[in-house]
Design a protein around this motif. Structure first.
Motif, PDB file in Angstrom:
ATOM      1  N   UNK A 161       0.836  -1.207   0.000  1.00 26.67           N
ATOM      2  CA  UNK A 161       0.000   0.000   0.000  1.00 26.67           C
ATOM      3  C   UNK A 161       0.865   1.248   0.000  1.00 26.67           C
ATOM      4  N   UNK A 162       1.922   1.183   0.798  1.00 23.87           N
ATOM      5  CA  UNK A 162       2.837   2.326   0.895  1.00 23.87           C
ATOM      6  C   UNK A 162       3.523   2.596  -0.425  1.00 23.87           C
ATOM      7  N   UNK A 163       3.901   1.512  -1.130  1.00 22.94           N
ATOM      8  CA  UNK A 163       4.562   1.677  -2.437  1.00 22.94           C
ATOM      9  C   UNK A 163       3.609   2.363  -3.410  1.00 22.94           C
ATOM     10  N   UNK A 164       2.350   1.928  -3.364  1.00 23.46           N
ATOM     11  CA  UNK A 164       1.379   2.545  -4.276  1.00 23.46           C
ATOM     12  C   UNK A 164       1.157   4.023  -3.908  1.00 23.46           C
ATOM     13  N   UNK A 165       1.112   4.292  -2.585  1.00 26.33           N
ATOM     14  CA  UNK A 165       0.945   5.689  -2.155  1.00 26.33           C
ATOM     15  C   UNK A 165       2.139   6.535  -2.600  1.00 26.33           C
ATOM     16  N   UNK A 166       3.329   5.951  -2.487  1.00 26.37           N
ATOM     17  CA  UNK A 166       4.537   6.672  -2.875  1.00 26.37           C
ATOM     18  C   UNK A 166       4.508   6.979  -4.379  1.00 26.37           C
ATOM     19  N   UNK A 167       4.035   5.986  -5.152  1.00 23.71           N
ATOM     20  CA  UNK A 167       3.945   6.171  -6.606  1.00 23.71           C
ATOM     21  C   UNK A 167       2.987   7.323  -6.913  1.00 23.71           C
ATOM     22  N   UNK A 168       1.851   7.276  -6.233  1.00 23.78           N
ATOM     23  CA  UNK A 168       0.833   8.299  -6.465  1.00 23.78           C
ATOM     24  C   UNK A 168       1.355   9.679  -6.029  1.00 23.78           C
ATOM     25  N   UNK A 169       2.075   9.692  -4.899  1.00 22.45           N
ATOM     26  CA  UNK A 169       2.620  10.956  -4.386  1.00 22.45           C
ATOM     27  C   UNK A 169       3.600  11.564  -5.393  1.00 22.45           C
ATOM     28  N   UNK A 170       4.452  10.708  -5.950  1.00 23.75           N
ATOM     29  CA  UNK A 170       5.451  11.215  -6.895  1.00 23.75           C
ATOM     30  C   UNK A 170       4.777  11.782  -8.143  1.00 23.75           C
ATOM     31  N   UNK A 171       3.760  11.088  -8.599  1.00 25.64           N
ATOM     32  CA  UNK A 171       3.048  11.593  -9.793  1.00 25.64           C
ATOM     33  C   UNK A 171       2.385  12.940  -9.483  1.00 25.64           C
ATOM     34  N   UNK A 172       1.757  13.018  -8.304  1.00 27.90           N
ATOM     35  CA  UNK A 172       1.088  14.281  -7.928  1.00 27.90           C
ATOM     36  C   UNK A 172       2.093  15.418  -7.837  1.00 27.90           C
ATOM     37  N   UNK A 173       3.250  15.101  -7.246  1.00 27.65           N
ATOM     38  CA  UNK A 173       4.272  16.145  -7.086  1.00 27.65           C
ATOM     39  C   UNK A 173       4.762  16.614  -8.451  1.00 27.65           C
ATOM     40  N   UNK A 174       4.946  15.660  -9.360  1.00 29.27           N
ATOM     41  CA  UNK A 174       5.405  16.026 -10.698  1.00 29.27           C
ATOM     42  C   UNK A 174       4.344  16.867 -11.411  1.00 29.27           C
ATOM     43  N   UNK A 175       3.072  16.503 -11.213  1.00 30.95           N
ATOM     44  CA  UNK A 175       1.999  17.278 -11.850  1.00 30.95           C
ATOM     45  C   UNK A 175       1.925  18.689 -11.297  1.00 30.95           C
ATOM     46  N   UNK A 176       2.344  18.830 -10.023  1.00 33.07           N
ATOM     47  CA  UNK A 176       2.328  20.178  -9.431  1.00 33.07           C
ATOM     48  C   UNK A 176       3.541  20.995  -9.879  1.00 33.07           C
ATOM     49  N   UNK A 177       4.400  20.409 -10.701  1.00 30.56           N
ATOM     50  CA  UNK A 177       5.542  21.162 -11.236  1.00 30.56           C
ATOM     51  C   UNK A 177       6.871  20.787 -10.627  1.00 30.56           C
ATOM     52  N   UNK A 178       6.837  19.904  -9.658  1.00 25.82           N
ATOM     53  CA  UNK A 178       8.091  19.504  -9.014  1.00 25.82           C
ATOM     54  C   UNK A 178       8.809  18.470  -9.886  1.00 25.82           C
ATOM     55  N   UNK A 179      10.118  18.574  -9.955  1.00 19.35           N
ATOM     56  CA  UNK A 179      10.893  17.567 -10.678  1.00 19.35           C
ATOM     57  C   UNK A 179      11.360  16.518  -9.669  1.00 19.35           C
ATOM     58  N   UNK A 180      11.152  15.263 -10.004  1.00 17.43           N
ATOM     59  CA  UNK A 180      11.488  14.199  -9.060  1.00 17.43           C
ATOM     60  C   UNK A 180      12.535  13.275  -9.679  1.00 17.43           C
ATOM     61  N   UNK A 181      13.630  13.087  -8.966  1.00 13.62           N
ATOM     62  CA  UNK A 181      14.634  12.096  -9.384  1.00 13.62           C
ATOM     63  C   UNK A 181      14.540  10.952  -8.389  1.00 13.62           C
ATOM     64  N   UNK A 182      14.258   9.772  -8.894  1.00 14.44           N
ATOM     65  CA  UNK A 182      14.062   8.657  -7.977  1.00 14.44           C
ATOM     66  C   UNK A 182      14.983   7.500  -8.354  1.00 14.44           C
ATOM     67  N   UNK A 183      15.715   7.059  -7.348  1.00 16.37           N
ATOM     68  CA  UNK A 183      16.583   5.912  -7.555  1.00 16.37           C
ATOM     69  C   UNK A 183      15.921   4.718  -6.897  1.00 16.37           C
ATOM     70  N   UNK A 184      15.816   3.641  -7.637  1.00 13.00           N
ATOM     71  CA  UNK A 184      15.130   2.480  -7.070  1.00 13.00           C
ATOM     72  C   UNK A 184      15.550   1.213  -7.794  1.00 13.00           C
ATOM     73  N   UNK A 185      15.400   0.097  -7.113  1.00 16.68           N
ATOM     74  CA  UNK A 185      15.633  -1.189  -7.762  1.00 16.68           C
ATOM     75  C   UNK A 185      14.318  -1.858  -8.139  1.00 16.68           C
TER      76      UNK A 185
END
Lengths: 336, 337
Positions: free
Chosen positions: A170-194
């Motif tokens: 659930x947290x992973x999905x929330x994090x995904x959604x959060x990142x998309x929302x932040x990007x839509x608000x104009x924030x640039x997100x660099x995410x490192x992940x495996x």
């Protein structure tokens, strides 16, 4: 589109009497455009964390150029630090402070309004546990707190190193959604992940690093397309015709791999040409479908880190581009 | 300014700071209470009682002496050998005298503010310096080992300013605690001296001396805190400072003492750090060279060496400046990984 983050020819060398000279970053390049969610991928020890730490002024580079929001760093880091939110590697906080204390102290240090503390606690789902000491938190909760600390400044550039570490599904999905929302608000997100499936889902573009060098970059679709190799799956009406079909295609220079009920063709630019060849020999395809690749297979191919039965790959064993050697312990980054 | 206030808040919020402060206050209160209970004011009645006790002891001793002489004479009259048991001349040369029985011996201990408060200030300084050392080392050491320093540097990417602000916050807290507890400590011992001891001859000059002693104590406490802070920052762990402290304790206070004694080095204690700490408080500390004495040939006046508080100040000042310089230099140069 303007670049929020630019890295050119970044070098970082570690010298050790025991291990000798090792290039953690070996002329690494990276570019992230405004408003994107950018995936930063690489195997363990490839130089990801070294890159992020160098970018954030924690590690002194040996060469190269870096710029954030148009400012050369690390020289201009004090100027742009207020616009960068970052978590680097595992979240680390003072265990005896509460989450609210932790964020409040950071907010004070960064001259961020105190009201922002409650906003980010709400955002990451820690509102009801904000008064608990950090030492009582699970890894996932610490990760949420780390993200909260990075969001405190309401940054223009958000750098998240392994943000999904320890999070439940659930947290992973929330994090995904959060990142998309932040990007839509104009924030640039660099995410490192495996978690490459996640990266493929949420990222607009990616950079893949191996042994301190960039091995692939660009929009996710383009990176996938560039490494699909024109693989096509062919099925015939009659399975007994597969052998004849394979022979016809091979004769015409198409690499073929035989499977019990289908053929896999490589390097096919125009599938229609395959259909025409088969039809000329009275062989009729019931399925002629391009095989799509995913980010994980591209990553494993590019970094040469796919598991091989009977072998135990070591962390420094990865691909080196631009050289005769395709794999080996050629000097990859243990600093990452 | 906001970073300074934040660091002060962070330091005050730390559990170790609070625990150590409680222990410090309890320890100091314990010392003051123990001394208050052991001290008793010497009223005229107490002095008279002591004089009476001393007189009684003298009379008893004189009586015993007369009896002993008489026994000796009787033994001699019987032709017995007495010298071994009673000494020559039947011990007549050892007749007790009234001045051999000082009433002072019978008087209870009385705390004398003028004579003893300087030593009491040194006890206070030692306790607060220990507090400063532990809190100072932990303040930056724990920040490094838990990743707090890295987080802070992501917000404030000016390394020297961050470390300097943290140090300033630590020294401010130590100065505040020292001044506050020092005032309470002085008031407590003045109260003890007034009610259960003596405040005789406490002149303006004595207060000036107390003030200067307090300033020297404050300097020592700040140096202890700053050195611990610098050591922990150098090693990026609290244990670095504590380890160095234990190491110096073992090497300086035990190793050097034993080594110089074995090697027969004159004034070996001049190489021991605690000698300079004592000189700092006592204004000067006298070392005696008994190595040069040949006691077989009789009494010896050993050679003397004086260590002054100025020499101590120079040593501690240069030593702590070097350690602080190294900490800031390393902070500037070394990667945060």
């Amino acid at each position: 589109m303007s670049a929020v983050l630019e890295i050119e020819g970044l070098r970082k060398t570690y010298k050790s009497r025991r291990r000798g000279v090792r290039n953690a970053l070996d002329g690494f390049d990276m570019r992230v455009e405004t408003g994107q969610v950018h995936g930063f991928l690489g195997p363990n020890g490839s130089g990801k964390t070294t890159t992020l730490r160098t970018l954030l002024g924690l590690i002194r580079p040996d060469g190269g150029r870096m710029a954030i929001l148009g400012h050369e760093v690390p020289a201009a880091l004090p100027t742009v630090a207020g616009q960068i939110g970052a978590i680097v590697e595992s979240p680390q906080f003072f265990p005896h402070f509460t989450a609210r204390d932790t964020l409040s102290l950071l907010a004070n240090a960064g001259q961020v309004p105190a009201t922002r503390v409650d906003e980010v606690l709400e955002l990451v789902g820690l509102r009801d546990r904000a008064g608990d000491r950090v030492k009582t938190y699970s890894l996932g909760m610490k990760q949420r707190l780390a993200v909260a600390s990075a969001l405190l400044k309401n940054p223009k550039l958000l750098i998240l190193d392994e943000p999904a570490n320890g999070l439940d599904p659930g947290g992973i999905r929330e994090m995904r959604s959060l990142m998309r929302d932040l990007a839509e608000s104009g924030m640039t997100v660099v995410v490192s992940s495996h978690i490459l499936g996640e990266i493929q889902l949420i990222c607009d573009s990616v950079t893949i690093i191996s042994l301190g060098r960039r091995v692939a970059f660009g929009p996710v679709d383009e990176v996938l397309a560039a490494h699909s190799h024109g693989t096509v799956r062919v099925r015939l009406d009659a399975a007994e015709d597969l052998a004849a079909a394979a022979e016809v295609l091979s004769r015409n220079g198409v690499p073929v791999a035989r499977h019990p009920d289908h053929l896999l063709l490589n390097g096919v630019e125009k599938p229609a040409m395959v259909n025409r060849l088969l039809a000329e020999h009275h062989l009729y395809a019931s399925e002629l479908a391009p095989v799509s690749v995913d980010l994980e297979s591209v990553f494993l191919e590019l970094t040469n880190t796919a598991p091989v039965p009977g072998q135990h790959r070591q962390v420094d064993e990865s691909v080196r581009i631009g050289g005769a050697e395709q794999s080996g312990r050629a000097g990859g980054g243990w600093g990452a | 300014m906001s970073l300074y206030v934040t660091e002060l808040r962070r330091l005050a919020k730390r559990r170790l700071t609070r625990i150590m402060l409680v222990l410090l206050v309890l320890g100091l209160a314990g010392v003051a209470t123990a001394l208050a209970f052991s001290s008793q004011q010497r009223s005229p009645a107490v002095v008279a009682q002591a004089q009476a006790d001393a007189d009684a002891q003298y009379r008893q001793a004189a009586k015993d002496w007369e009896k002993m002489v008489a026994e000796c004479d009787a033994a001699q009259a019987r032709g017995e050998q007495t010298e071994e048991r009673y000494g020559p001349n039947c011990g007549r040369d050892w007749q007790p005298q009234p001045d051999m029985f000082d009433p002072e011996w019978s008087l209870p201990y009385e705390f004398n503010f003028r004579g003893e408060f300087e030593m009491i200030v040194a006890v206070f300084a030692g306790a607060v310096a220990l507090f400063g050392f532990v809190v100072g080392a932990s303040f930056v050491g724990a920040e490094w080992s838990t990743g707090g320093m890295m987080n802070l540097l992501l917000w404030r990417p000016r390394r020297l300013a961050v470390l300097g602000t943290k140090l300033a916050a630590l020294l401010s807290l130590l100065a505040g605690v020292t001044v506050l507890l020092g005032a309470l400590w002085t008031a407590a011992f003045w109260l003890i001296a007034s009610t259960r001891g003596s405040t005789e001859k406490v002149t303006a000059g004595v207060w000036q001396s107390v003030g200067l002693g307090g300033l020297r104590a404050l300097a020592l406490i700040l140096v202890a805190g700053a050195v611990a802070f610098a050591l922990a920052s150098l090693g990026r762990h609290t244990a670095m400072a504590l380890g160095v402290a234990v190491g110096i304790g073992v090497i300086s206070e035990i190793g050097i003492r034993i080594g110089t004694a074995i090697a027969g080095v004159s004034f070996g204690d001049r190489y021991v750090l605690s000698t300079y700490a004592m000189a700092w408080f006592e204004k000067q500390h006298k070392l005696l060279d008994y190595e040069a004495c040949n006691l077989v040939q009789g009494a010896c006046e050993p050679a003397e060496m004086i260590i002054t508080w100025q020499q101590s100040g120079l040593l501690f000042g240069i030593g702590s400046a070097l350690i602080l310089f190294a900490a800031f230099w390393i902070m500037r140069r070394r990667d945060v990984a």
